[in-house]
Scaffold this motif. Structure first.
Motif, PDB file in Angstrom:
ATOM      1  N   MET A  23      -0.178 -34.234-101.908  1.00 42.18           N
ATOM      2  CA  MET A  23      -0.484 -34.904-100.654  1.00 42.18           C
ATOM      3  C   MET A  23      -1.898 -35.469-100.628  1.00 42.18           C
ATOM      4  O   MET A  23      -2.176 -36.362 -99.874  1.00 42.18           O
ATOM      5  N   PHE A  24      -2.790 -34.887-101.400  1.00 46.65           N
ATOM      6  CA  PHE A  24      -4.186 -35.326-101.388  1.00 46.65           C
ATOM      7  C   PHE A  24      -4.577 -35.817-102.773  1.00 46.65           C
ATOM      8  O   PHE A  24      -4.113 -35.290-103.778  1.00 46.65           O
ATOM      9  N   TYR A  25      -5.429 -36.820-102.802  1.00 40.08           N
ATOM     10  CA  TYR A  25      -5.933 -37.365-104.054  1.00 40.08           C
ATOM     11  C   TYR A  25      -7.436 -37.144-104.106  1.00 40.08           C
ATOM     12  O   TYR A  25      -8.134 -37.378-103.123  1.00 40.08           O
ATOM     13  N   ARG A  26      -7.934 -36.711-105.252  1.00 35.84           N
ATOM     14  CA  ARG A  26      -9.344 -36.347-105.394  1.00 35.84           C
ATOM     15  C   ARG A  26     -10.307 -37.454-104.987  1.00 35.84           C
ATOM     16  O   ARG A  26     -11.364 -37.205-104.451  1.00 35.84           O
TER      17      ARG A  26
ATOM     18  N   ARG B 185     -16.110 -37.249 -92.993  1.00 32.61           N
ATOM     19  CA  ARG B 185     -16.530 -36.740 -91.686  1.00 32.61           C
ATOM     20  C   ARG B 185     -15.504 -35.726 -91.199  1.00 32.61           C
ATOM     21  O   ARG B 185     -14.315 -35.867 -91.443  1.00 32.61           O
ATOM     22  N   ALA B 186     -15.991 -34.709 -90.487  1.00 39.57           N
ATOM     23  CA  ALA B 186     -15.131 -33.724 -89.833  1.00 39.57           C
ATOM     24  C   ALA B 186     -15.509 -33.720 -88.359  1.00 39.57           C
ATOM     25  O   ALA B 186     -16.589 -33.258 -87.993  1.00 39.57           O
ATOM     26  N   PHE B 187     -14.647 -34.279 -87.525  1.00 43.38           N
ATOM     27  CA  PHE B 187     -14.881 -34.348 -86.079  1.00 43.38           C
ATOM     28  C   PHE B 187     -14.215 -33.159 -85.399  1.00 43.38           C
ATOM     29  O   PHE B 187     -13.104 -32.764 -85.758  1.00 43.38           O
ATOM     30  N   TYR B 188     -14.880 -32.612 -84.381  1.00 46.24           N
ATOM     31  CA  TYR B 188     -14.317 -31.537 -83.572  1.00 46.24           C
ATOM     32  C   TYR B 188     -14.478 -31.941 -82.109  1.00 46.24           C
ATOM     33  O   TYR B 188     -15.580 -32.248 -81.671  1.00 46.24           O
ATOM     34  N   TYR B 189     -13.363 -31.931 -81.365  1.00 46.45           N
ATOM     35  CA  TYR B 189     -13.348 -32.390 -79.974  1.00 46.45           C
ATOM     36  C   TYR B 189     -13.055 -31.232 -79.035  1.00 46.45           C
ATOM     37  O   TYR B 189     -12.080 -30.511 -79.213  1.00 46.45           O
ATOM     38  N   THR B 190     -13.920 -31.077 -78.021  1.00 48.96           N
ATOM     39  CA  THR B 190     -13.673 -30.051 -77.014  1.00 48.96           C
ATOM     40  C   THR B 190     -14.406 -30.392 -75.720  1.00 48.96           C
ATOM     41  O   THR B 190     -15.455 -31.035 -75.750  1.00 48.96           O
TER      42      THR B 190
ATOM     43  N   TYR C 144     -14.030 -21.944 -89.776  1.00 45.93           N
ATOM     44  CA  TYR C 144     -14.267 -23.384 -89.914  1.00 45.93           C
ATOM     45  C   TYR C 144     -15.056 -23.743 -91.169  1.00 45.93           C
ATOM     46  O   TYR C 144     -14.932 -24.845 -91.686  1.00 45.93           O
ATOM     47  N   LYS C 145     -15.830 -22.791 -91.684  1.00 42.37           N
ATOM     48  CA  LYS C 145     -16.525 -23.043 -92.949  1.00 42.37           C
ATOM     49  C   LYS C 145     -15.493 -23.146 -94.075  1.00 42.37           C
ATOM     50  O   LYS C 145     -15.563 -24.044 -94.918  1.00 42.37           O
ATOM     51  N   LEU C 146     -14.527 -22.237 -94.082  1.00 45.59           N
ATOM     52  CA  LEU C 146     -13.464 -22.281 -95.083  1.00 45.59           C
ATOM     53  C   LEU C 146     -12.616 -23.545 -94.925  1.00 45.59           C
ATOM     54  O   LEU C 146     -12.229 -24.164 -95.919  1.00 45.59           O
ATOM     55  N   LEU C 147     -12.347 -23.932 -93.689  1.00 46.46           N
ATOM     56  CA  LEU C 147     -11.558 -25.144 -93.437  1.00 46.46           C
ATOM     57  C   LEU C 147     -12.265 -26.367 -94.025  1.00 46.46           C
ATOM     58  O   LEU C 147     -11.668 -27.149 -94.771  1.00 46.46           O
ATOM     59  N   ARG C 148     -13.534 -26.517 -93.699  1.00 45.04           N
ATOM     60  CA  ARG C 148     -14.302 -27.675 -94.202  1.00 45.04           C
ATOM     61  C   ARG C 148     -14.374 -27.655 -95.725  1.00 45.04           C
ATOM     62  O   ARG C 148     -14.153 -28.676 -96.378  1.00 45.04           O
ATOM     63  N   ASN C 149     -14.655 -26.481 -96.301  1.00 44.71           N
ATOM     64  CA  ASN C 149     -14.744 -26.365 -97.758  1.00 44.71           C
ATOM     65  C   ASN C 149     -13.419 -26.693 -98.442  1.00 44.71           C
ATOM     66  O   ASN C 149     -13.403 -27.307 -99.511  1.00 44.71           O
ATOM     67  N   GLU C 150     -12.312 -26.288 -97.841  1.00 50.17           N
ATOM     68  CA  GLU C 150     -10.997 -26.562 -98.422  1.00 50.17           C
ATOM     69  C   GLU C 150     -10.745 -28.065 -98.527  1.00 50.17           C
ATOM     70  O   GLU C 150     -10.265 -28.554 -99.544  1.00 50.17           O
ATOM     71  N   PHE C 151     -11.079 -28.796 -97.485  1.00 49.33           N
ATOM     72  CA  PHE C 151     -10.823 -30.239 -97.533  1.00 49.33           C
ATOM     73  C   PHE C 151     -11.870 -30.977 -98.368  1.00 49.33           C
ATOM     74  O   PHE C 151     -11.568 -32.025 -98.942  1.00 49.33           O
ATOM     75  N   MET C 152     -13.068 -30.417 -98.488  1.00 52.75           N
ATOM     76  CA  MET C 152     -14.060 -30.986 -99.404  1.00 52.75           C
ATOM     77  C   MET C 152     -13.592 -30.803-100.847  1.00 52.75           C
ATOM     78  O   MET C 152     -13.829 -31.653-101.695  1.00 52.75           O
TER      79      MET C 152
ATOM     80  N   LEU D 112      -1.618 -22.464 -94.090  1.00 51.34           N
ATOM     81  CA  LEU D 112      -3.057 -22.520 -94.377  1.00 51.34           C
ATOM     82  C   LEU D 112      -3.769 -21.217 -94.016  1.00 51.34           C
ATOM     83  O   LEU D 112      -4.948 -21.047 -94.295  1.00 51.34           O
ATOM     84  N   LYS D 113      -3.045 -20.313 -93.391  1.00 45.00           N
ATOM     85  CA  LYS D 113      -3.627 -19.068 -92.880  1.00 45.00           C
ATOM     86  C   LYS D 113      -4.430 -18.313 -93.947  1.00 45.00           C
ATOM     87  O   LYS D 113      -5.542 -17.863 -93.690  1.00 45.00           O
ATOM     88  N   GLU D 114      -3.877 -18.191 -95.148  1.00 42.82           N
ATOM     89  CA  GLU D 114      -4.557 -17.450 -96.218  1.00 42.82           C
ATOM     90  C   GLU D 114      -5.791 -18.188 -96.724  1.00 42.82           C
ATOM     91  O   GLU D 114      -6.690 -17.579 -97.292  1.00 42.82           O
ATOM     92  N   ILE D 115      -5.837 -19.500 -96.530  1.00 45.34           N
ATOM     93  CA  ILE D 115      -6.941 -20.314 -97.041  1.00 45.34           C
ATOM     94  C   ILE D 115      -8.062 -20.457 -96.018  1.00 45.34           C
ATOM     95  O   ILE D 115      -9.235 -20.355 -96.359  1.00 45.34           O
ATOM     96  N   ILE D 116      -7.698 -20.687 -94.744  1.00 42.98           N
ATOM     97  CA  ILE D 116      -8.710 -20.971 -93.723  1.00 42.98           C
ATOM     98  C   ILE D 116      -8.803 -19.910 -92.635  1.00 42.98           C
ATOM     99  O   ILE D 116      -9.599 -20.033 -91.715  1.00 42.98           O
ATOM    100  N   GLY D 117      -7.988 -18.869 -92.742  1.00 42.14           N
ATOM    101  CA  GLY D 117      -8.013 -17.804 -91.736  1.00 42.14           C
ATOM    102  C   GLY D 117      -9.219 -16.903 -91.916  1.00 42.14           C
ATOM    103  O   GLY D 117      -9.633 -16.614 -93.031  1.00 42.14           O
TER     104      GLY D 117
END
Length: 190
Positions: free
Chosen positions: A1-4, A45-50, A30-38, A167-172
Motif C-alpha cells: 500500500m505504501f511506496y518508499r 506533514r502530520a496534521f492533528y485537528y481538535t 503518537y510518537k510511534l504513529l509518526r515514526n511508523e509512517f516516516m 495497527l494496535k501492536e505498532i502504534i498502541g
C-alpha cells in the motif's frame, strides 16, 4: 500500500481517532504513529485537528496538544462552542471537518498519498476530490466495533482501508504495569 519514495501527509481527526481507539481498548502512542509512517514513506506533514474548550481551568487534552505541537505534528485547533440542547443538557461542539478539508486540498499538489484518520462519512467528497488530483487516499478507522466506526461510503471511496485494530501492536501505547498491593506472607510474620 505504501511506496518508499512517495510523499505522504497524515490528516488526523483527533476526536474521531480517539473514539475509535477507545472503542478498541487502546491508547495511541503518537510518537510511534509518526515514526511508523516516516518508516513507510517520505512523511511531508502530520496534521492533528481538535477543538479545545477555552474557558476550562484544566483541559485533559491540553497536555497531548502541547506534546504533539513540540514533536513534529502540525496542530490545527479552534475553540469549542458550548451550548445547551433542547433537553437542557450542556453540550460541546467542535467540528474540524472544514479545516481538515481545506488543508488537504491545499496539500494535494505536494503529496502522492494522503492518510486520513477518520471514519466520518462527511469526508467522502473530500477523498473523491483528492483522488481527482491523482493522490492516493488511505483511510484509517475500524469495522471491528459494533456498529463500525467508519461510514461505508467513505470506506468504499478510499483507495485503501487500514483497520485501526491491526495497527494496535505498532502504534498502541504499552499498557501501564499494574502495581500489586503490598502483601505480607503470613509465614514470614511467624
Amino acid at each position: 500500500m505504501f511506496y518508499r519514495d512517495e510523499r505522504l501527509a497524515l490528516f488526523i481527526d483527533g476526536s474521531n481517532l480517539y473514539a475509535a481507539a477507545k472503542a478498541l481498548g487502546f491508547d495511541i502512542d503518537y510518537k510511534l504513529l509518526r515514526n511508523e509512517f516516516m518508516r513507510r514513506c517520505k512523511l511531508v506533514r502530520a496534521f492533528y485537528y481538535t477543538a479545545l474548550v477555552e474557558d476550562q481551568e484544566y483541559s485533559p487534552i491540553r497536555p497531548l496538544v502541547d506534546w504533539l505541537d513540540y514533536n513534529g505534528f502540525t496542530m490545527v485547533t479552534k475553540p469549542a462552542k458550548e451550548f445547551t440542547d433542547s433537553t437542557g443538557r450542556r453540550k460541546i461542539k467542535g467540528n474540524m471537518d472544514i479545516e481538515l478539508a481545506v488543508d488537504a486540498m491545499e496539500m494535494a499538489d505536494r503529496i502522492d498519498h494522503m492518510v486520513l484518520f477518520s471514519g466520518d462519512g462527511d469526508f467522502r467528497p473530500l477523498v473523491a476530490g483528492i483522488q481527482r488530483k491523482a493522490v492516493r487516499v488511505s483511510v484509517v478507522s475500524t469495522i471491528r466495533t459494533s456498529p463500525p466506526m467508519i461510514a461505508d461510503d467513505l470506506r468504499r471511496q478510499a483507495d485503501n482501508f487500514i483497520e485501526l485494530d491491526e495497527l494496535k501492536e505498532i502504534i498502541g501505547r504499552p499498557p501501564r504495569p499494574v502495581r500489586a498491593p503490598d502483601t505480607v506472607d503470613a509465614e514470614d510474620d511467624a
